[in-house]
Motif scaffolding. Structure first.
Motif, PDB file in Angstrom:
ATOM      1  N   THR A   7       5.256  -0.954  -2.949  1.00 12.11           N
ATOM      2  CA  THR A   7       5.422   0.443  -2.588  1.00 12.11           C
ATOM      3  C   THR A   7       4.545   1.329  -3.471  1.00 12.11           C
ATOM      4  OG1 THR A   7       7.724  -0.138  -2.228  1.00 12.11           O
ATOM      5  CG2 THR A   7       7.166   2.180  -2.061  1.00 12.11           C
ATOM      6  N   PHE A  10       0.367   0.267  -3.029  1.00  3.97           N
ATOM      7  CA  PHE A  10      -0.335   0.427  -1.762  1.00  3.97           C
ATOM      8  C   PHE A  10       0.187   1.552  -0.887  1.00  3.97           C
ATOM      9  CE2 PHE A  10      -0.836  -4.048  -3.030  1.00  3.97           C
ATOM     10  CZ  PHE A  10      -2.158  -3.927  -3.415  1.00  3.97           C
ATOM     11  N   ALA A 448      -1.374 -11.413  -5.450  1.00  2.08           N
ATOM     12  CA  ALA A 448      -0.815 -12.680  -4.948  1.00  2.08           C
ATOM     13  C   ALA A 448       0.544 -12.936  -5.580  1.00  2.08           C
ATOM     14  CB  ALA A 448      -1.775 -13.822  -5.245  1.00  2.08           C
ATOM     15  N   VAL A 451       3.079 -10.586  -4.080  1.00  2.59           N
ATOM     16  CA  VAL A 451       3.481 -10.978  -2.734  1.00  2.59           C
ATOM     17  C   VAL A 451       4.472 -12.133  -2.852  1.00  2.59           C
ATOM     18  CG1 VAL A 451       2.709 -12.015  -0.566  1.00  2.59           C
ATOM     19  CG2 VAL A 451       1.367 -10.201  -1.606  1.00  2.59           C
TER      20      VAL A 451
ATOM     21  N   ILE B  21     -14.856   3.196  -9.491  1.00  2.00           N
ATOM     22  CA  ILE B  21     -15.123   3.122  -8.050  1.00  2.00           C
ATOM     23  C   ILE B  21     -14.475   1.868  -7.455  1.00  2.00           C
ATOM     24  CG2 ILE B  21     -16.948   2.831  -6.334  1.00  2.00           C
ATOM     25  CD1 ILE B  21     -18.715   4.518  -8.332  1.00  2.00           C
ATOM     26  N   VAL B  22     -14.649   0.734  -8.156  1.00  2.00           N
ATOM     27  CA  VAL B  22     -14.105  -0.522  -7.648  1.00  2.00           C
ATOM     28  C   VAL B  22     -12.577  -0.460  -7.570  1.00  2.00           C
ATOM     29  CG1 VAL B  22     -13.769  -2.957  -8.215  1.00  2.00           C
ATOM     30  CG2 VAL B  22     -16.040  -1.951  -8.361  1.00  2.00           C
ATOM     31  N   PHE B  23     -11.969   0.147  -8.575  1.00  2.00           N
ATOM     32  CA  PHE B  23     -10.501   0.243  -8.598  1.00  2.00           C
ATOM     33  C   PHE B  23     -10.000   1.013  -7.376  1.00  2.00           C
ATOM     34  CE2 PHE B  23      -6.521   2.311  -9.799  1.00  2.00           C
ATOM     35  CZ  PHE B  23      -5.793   1.234 -10.290  1.00  2.00           C
ATOM     36  N   VAL B  24     -10.599   2.174  -7.149  1.00  2.00           N
ATOM     37  CA  VAL B  24     -10.186   2.981  -6.004  1.00  2.00           C
ATOM     38  C   VAL B  24     -10.416   2.223  -4.704  1.00  2.00           C
ATOM     39  CG1 VAL B  24     -10.747   5.044  -4.668  1.00  2.00           C
ATOM     40  CG2 VAL B  24     -10.456   5.195  -7.126  1.00  2.00           C
ATOM     41  N   MET B  26     -10.464  -1.025  -4.193  1.00  2.00           N
ATOM     42  CA  MET B  26      -9.487  -2.113  -4.023  1.00  2.00           C
ATOM     43  C   MET B  26      -8.158  -1.584  -3.506  1.00  2.00           C
ATOM     44  SD  MET B  26     -10.055  -4.799  -7.191  1.00  2.00           S
ATOM     45  CE  MET B  26      -9.542  -3.694  -8.472  1.00  2.00           C
ATOM     46  N   ILE B  27      -7.694  -0.517  -4.164  1.00  2.00           N
ATOM     47  CA  ILE B  27      -6.394   0.040  -3.776  1.00  2.00           C
ATOM     48  C   ILE B  27      -6.432   0.561  -2.335  1.00  2.00           C
ATOM     49  CG2 ILE B  27      -4.754   1.923  -4.255  1.00  2.00           C
ATOM     50  CD1 ILE B  27      -4.575  -0.075  -6.422  1.00  2.00           C
ATOM     51  N   PHE B  28      -7.499   1.306  -2.020  1.00  2.00           N
ATOM     52  CA  PHE B  28      -7.553   1.917  -0.699  1.00  2.00           C
ATOM     53  C   PHE B  28      -7.846   0.904   0.392  1.00  2.00           C
ATOM     54  CE2 PHE B  28      -7.431   5.754  -3.090  1.00  2.00           C
ATOM     55  CZ  PHE B  28      -6.879   6.689  -2.229  1.00  2.00           C
ATOM     56  N   LEU B  30      -6.899  -2.255   0.469  1.00  2.00           N
ATOM     57  CA  LEU B  30      -5.660  -2.976   0.788  1.00  2.00           C
ATOM     58  C   LEU B  30      -4.647  -2.056   1.463  1.00  2.00           C
ATOM     59  CD1 LEU B  30      -5.326  -5.364  -2.270  1.00  2.00           C
ATOM     60  CD2 LEU B  30      -5.615  -5.995   0.123  1.00  2.00           C
ATOM     61  N   ALA B  31      -4.611  -0.797   1.007  1.00  2.00           N
ATOM     62  CA  ALA B  31      -3.685   0.150   1.631  1.00  2.00           C
ATOM     63  C   ALA B  31      -4.055   0.358   3.096  1.00  2.00           C
ATOM     64  CB  ALA B  31      -3.712   1.483   0.884  1.00  2.00           C
ATOM     65  N   ARG B  34      -3.296  -2.756   5.164  1.00  2.00           N
ATOM     66  CA  ARG B  34      -1.856  -2.823   5.350  1.00  2.00           C
ATOM     67  C   ARG B  34      -1.418  -1.951   6.542  1.00  2.00           C
ATOM     68  NH1 ARG B  34       2.453  -0.568   5.092  1.00  2.00           N
ATOM     69  NH2 ARG B  34       1.613   1.488   4.663  1.00  2.00           N
ATOM     70  N   GLU B  71      10.328  -1.939   0.222  1.00  2.00           N
ATOM     71  CA  GLU B  71       9.570  -2.860  -0.612  1.00  2.00           C
ATOM     72  C   GLU B  71       9.525  -4.251   0.031  1.00  2.00           C
ATOM     73  OE1 GLU B  71       7.832  -2.262  -3.293  1.00  2.00           O
ATOM     74  OE2 GLU B  71       7.422  -4.307  -3.944  1.00  2.00           O
ATOM     75  N   LEU B  74       7.124  -4.126   2.940  1.00  2.00           N
ATOM     76  CA  LEU B  74       5.723  -4.129   2.530  1.00  2.00           C
ATOM     77  C   LEU B  74       5.277  -5.513   2.077  1.00  2.00           C
ATOM     78  CD1 LEU B  74       5.579  -0.737   0.597  1.00  2.00           C
ATOM     79  CD2 LEU B  74       4.557  -1.264   2.814  1.00  2.00           C
ATOM     80  N   PHE B  78       2.642  -7.938   4.323  1.00  2.00           N
ATOM     81  CA  PHE B  78       1.370  -7.757   3.632  1.00  2.00           C
ATOM     82  C   PHE B  78       0.266  -8.492   4.386  1.00  2.00           C
ATOM     83  CE2 PHE B  78      -1.618  -7.784   0.061  1.00  2.00           C
ATOM     84  CZ  PHE B  78      -1.473  -6.469  -0.322  1.00  2.00           C
ATOM     85  N   ARG B  81      -0.439 -12.491   4.393  1.00  2.00           N
ATOM     86  CA  ARG B  81       0.580 -12.860   3.410  1.00  2.00           C
ATOM     87  C   ARG B  81       0.487 -14.310   2.952  1.00  2.00           C
ATOM     88  NH1 ARG B  81       5.737 -11.824   1.466  1.00  2.00           N
ATOM     89  NH2 ARG B  81       7.037 -13.679   1.448  1.00  2.00           N
ATOM     90  N   TRP B  84      -2.158 -15.061   0.346  1.00  2.00           N
ATOM     91  CA  TRP B  84      -1.797 -14.603  -1.007  1.00  2.00           C
ATOM     92  C   TRP B  84      -0.801 -15.565  -1.645  1.00  2.00           C
ATOM     93  CZ3 TRP B  84      -4.743 -10.909  -3.003  1.00  2.00           C
ATOM     94  CH2 TRP B  84      -5.380 -10.025  -2.136  1.00  2.00           C
TER      95      TRP B  84
END
Lengths: 463, 397
Positions: A7, A10, A448, A451, B21-24, B26-28, B30-31, B34, B71, B74, B78, B81, B84
């Motif tokens: 939560t 993401f 991972a 998850v 830049i890479v951090f943002v 990765m987060i976006f 995957l978001a 999703r 949670e 999500l 994922f 899934r 992962w």
């Protein structure tokens, strides 16, 4: 909400980043405050009212104290007393009442009503922040915050809201009004956040699983060595769990332009107990020094009073960590060790750092076994096993845990020292594409693990 | 600042900018994935329905149930899934993890379920209930067979020193207790030696990734039981049929440990064939034979036997025998009942975990000549339902 959750990572994080950086600068505090309140209310919404009340009360009293500290110092002092009292009563009711009432009922005072209360998340942290703010105003060390929104943000800012660090007002005063985030600073925040996430998800959780497995061994399987392996596993677990959370908090702070103080400084490399507590949960130990120990007279008093001061501070420190006798015992254990260090050992073993370092680490490890066992008979059994009461020195199961746990324990040891961070920094400067790739891989491993692990509680949630 | 320091600082800044830049991203990324990833209703690998987007109500918002459900949703939905989960399993394997959710990964391809003596009293209570019940029927021949699990028979496959309790130790004590009770109509059947002998011959007694025994294992068990029951087992011929060859079982799902190996599921059919009709008493349905093709094609091919566990099955056969058998059982028996069919004209199969009727009425009314308790040790030790249904009858009297 915890940082190491789906939560948060993401849904919440992308939303808050998007909203924050799209918003015009003058609206950014509002955005952060709104998201902080959602963050806090998520999962335990009733206590949002307690939080809002706490913000309002402390805001109002802060202003009253500031207005009167120059000319009506007695009135200011009275108001300080009321406000601090209010904070302590709230903490007392929600954190300690269930424990105290059950103890009183246990000794025959059946008329004491028992009350089942969920512990409001982070109450120990934000209460201490509020108290430090009030006292600092009274002492004329800081200027009062007139903006209600800014004050609310100081108390409720989500990165440090639920597990610290306990940020003193003077550390963030300027940033509440004006702050700048550069891309490099943002990236630096990302580095901290990732480090914290890795500590929590890839180290603490695995170490925790190892500890739980050893802790639940029956007397038929355990041994002295196995018990120590388990104790080491917990020792590293709690460090990575808690310092990981602080790293994530500091990293998030940086992403939004705040600089929070350092909370851990390689505590397991300390060469004495005194030095351990200068390196472990620094924001808490300095809070107790500043607002309890020194006001009691510190060490500039007679030895008898000094002993009293130390014992009071450490009992309170223990009790802060949880409403239970074992936390009190754990605090007292440190009080006594510190007194021994000060009055008996002096500098006798500090000529070379290693004996002190090893002894300190072993004492800290033993201390965590008081900390972790809320049940006294389980505590005695476990600590007994560590010293060979009722079990052999080693057996086949010891071999099993060495084979399956040694790797993660060695990782724990390695990441507890500054060596890794020096190497990491050099590597990042010299081979930065490889370093970036490594971080992507580590992040994927964290995802991972998240998850896979539906069960993912933060140890420091109890406080 | 020297040139070198300035260069280092510049590189550091460049590193942090890139990381930012890479951090943002990765987060976006995957978001975003999703958000657009198709929702799944069911995970075959985990054998459970996956959580769906929870409905928001004032009630679940207030008590925090909504955030927990969110949670779960999500994590369950994922993107990719299973990939992962596999990645995390790989990490665990590299880090030397050998234990997950009560399951050990052995050096060979076997996953082995642990045995933990958490509460000997619970099993003692079950045993007392069994003995008390059998005492009421001195004229009925009775048998009890507890089947060892792989942690006993394949003990040498466990990681060395794994802190597992010995089933053999517990079993020896238990068998002694039963013997001491002195019931003349009760025979304890101990299949451990026979099973071990087969394992030494290189035969497969247990599935590699499932907690059940193979049909061959059940065959060996049936042979031991038949000897105690004095059945002409050796005269019977069986025709072996492979009905599934990609069987991966519960222990893999439970632990998350991947195993590339898959097992075959076999059936042993009596040769020559006999007529069998199975009545699912509480479901009010009657089927011919013992096997379910639906069970076979589902996620758990072990359900080929009867289609799973049912409270009460009444099996009637064309056997000329005048013996009628009542079995109290767990799922281990499902693979074994087929081996007993040629020797009984009627078999009543009761699974105490689901059965709610009065067991004494059943025992008296069906003209039972033999009673058998058939469990694997793990279930017998852990499950309290057997003592509940056996005692329940007493309370009614």
């Amino acid at each position: 909400m915890v940082f190491s959750s789906m939560t948060y990572l993401f849904v919440f994080l992308p939303m808050v980043l998007l909203a924050y950086f799209i918003a015009p600068p003058q609206a950014r505090n509002m955005v952060l405050l709104a998201f902080s309140l959602i963050f806090y209310a998520w999962g335990e919404p009733v206590y949002i009212f307690l939080m809002l009340m706490s913000i309002t009360v402390n805001y109002v009293f802060g202003r009253i104290i500031a207005n009167n500290r120059a000319h009506h110092s007695r009135y200011a002092k009275l108001n300080l007393g009321i406000a601090v009292g209010w904070n302590l009563v709230a903490l007392g009711i929600f954190k300690y009442y269930p424990f105290v009432s059950s103890q009183l009922r246990g000794i025959g005072l059946g008329f004491v009503p028992s009350l089942k209360l969920l512990l409001p998340i982070g109450i120990s942290f934000y209460t201490f922040q509020a108290i430090s703010y009030l006292v600092d105003i009274y002492r004329n060390q800081i200027r009062v915050q007139r903006g209600f929104l800014k004050f609310a943000l100081y108390i409720s800012m989500f990165p440090q809201l639920i597990a610290g660090p306990i940020v003193r007002y003077e550390d963030v005063e300027k940033q509440l009004s004006k702050r700048k985030v550069t891309l490099a600073m943002f990236g630096n925040g990302g580095e901290f956040f990732l480090r914290g996430l890795i500590k929590k998800v890839l180290l603490a959780n695995q170490l925790g699983a190892l500890y739980v497995q050893i802790e639940s061994l029956g007397v038929a399987h355990t041994s002295v060595m196995t018990a120590w392996l388990g104790a080491f596993a917990y020792t590293f677990q709690i460090y990575f769990d808690f310092s990981g959370y602080s790293d994530m908090a500091i990293g998030l702070g940086k992403m939004f332009g705040f600089r929070f103080p350092k909370n851990f400084d390689y505590p397991y490399t300390a060469t004495s107990i005194t030095s351990f507590w200068r390196r472990w949960h620094i924001s808490l130990s300095s809070w107790f020094r500043e607002y309890v120990y020194i006001p009691l007279g510190g060490k500039r008093v007679s030895p008898a009073k000094h002993v009293r001061n130390i014992l009071i501070v450490w009992m309170l420190t223990g009790f802060w960590h949880g409403a239970g006798w074992n936390f009190m015992l754990w605090g007292l254990y440190y009080g006594i060790l510190l007194l021994l260090e000060k009055y008996v050992i002096h500098d006798r073993i500090s000529s070379h750092p290693w004996p002190g370092r090893i002894l300190t680490f072993l004492l800290v490890t033993l201390g965590w076994m008081f900390f972790v066992h809320t049940d006294f008979s389980a505590m005695l059994t476990y600590v007994g096993h560590m010293f060979g009461v009722g079990c052999s020195f080693a057996n086949a199961t010891t071999g099993y845990f060495i084979r399956t746990g040694l790797f993660v324990l060695l990782l724990g040891l390695f990441f507890s020292t500054p060596i890794f961070h020096r190497l990491n920094e050099q590597f990042a400067v010299q081979y930065y594409t490889a370093s970036i790739a490594l971080r992507i891989v580590m992040f994927m491993l964290c995802v991972a693990a998240l998850v896979y692990q539906s069960y993912n509680p933060f140890l420091y949630f109890r406080f | 600042m020297t040139d070198r320091e300035a260069r280092e600082r510049a590189r550091k800044l460049r590193f942090f900018r890139l990381l930012g830049i890479v951090f943002v991203m990765m987060i976006f990324l995957l978001a975003f994935l999703r958000l657009v990833w198709p929702r799944k209703a069911y995970s075959a690998q985990e054998r459970r329905t996956l959580a769906q987007l929870p409905a928001m109500t004032t009630e679940n918002l207030r008590n925090g149930a909504f955030s927990d459900a969110m949670e779960e949703y999500l994590a369950d939905q994922f993107p990719a899934r299973n990939v992962w989960v596999y990645l995390d399993e790989l990490r665990g394997r590299i880090m030397g993890e050998k234990y997950s959710q009560g399951v050990y990964r052995s050096g060979s391809s076997y996953l082995i379920e642990e045995f933990k003596r958490t509460d000997d009293n619970r099993a003692a209570k079950t045993t007392k209930a069994v003995l008390d019940y059998l005492r009421e029927y001195p004229d009925i021949q009775s048998y009890i067979m507890l089947v060892p699990n792989s942690s006993w028979i394949m003990n040498d496959k466990l990681p060395t020193g794994a802190p597992i309790d010995s089933q053999e130790e517990w079993y020896t004590m238990w068998a002694q207790d039963v013997k001491n009770a002195g019931l003349s109509n009760l025979t304890v059947v101990s299949p451990a030696a026979a099973l071990s002998a087969e394992v030494e011959q290189g035969k497969q007694i247990y599935y590699r990734t499932d907690h059940h025994w193979t049909t061959f294992g059940a065959y060996v068990g049936a042979r031991e039981l038949a000897q105690a029951m004095d059945l002409p087992f050796e005269e019977q011929n069986w025709k072996q049929v492979v009905v599934h060859d990609r069987f991966q079982g519960t222990l893999m799902s439970k632990s998350g440990f991947y195993s590339r190996t898959a097992d075959t599921v076999e059936l042993y059919l009596p040769d020559p064939d006999i007529g069998i009709v199975t009545t699912y008493k509480e479901q009010q349905k009657t089927l011919s034979g013992l096997y379910s093709s639906e069970g076979l094609t589902g996620d758990d091919p072990y359900e080929v036997f009867f289609g799973g566990n049912y409270p009460w099955l009444a099996i009637s056969t064309t056997s000329k025998s005048n013996r009628k058998l009542l079995i109290f059982k767990d799922s281990y028996a499902n693979a074994m009942i087929g081996f007993l069919c040629p020797f009984f004209s009627e078999i009543h199969v009761v699974d105490p975990r689901y059965y709610t009727g009065d067991i004494r009425t059943l025992t008296a009314s069906a003209g039972i000549t033999d009673i058998c308790f058939l469990y694997n040790i793990n279930t017998y030790y852990e499950d309290g339902s057997l003592s509940l249904i056996l005692e329940g009858g007493e309370a009614d009297e």
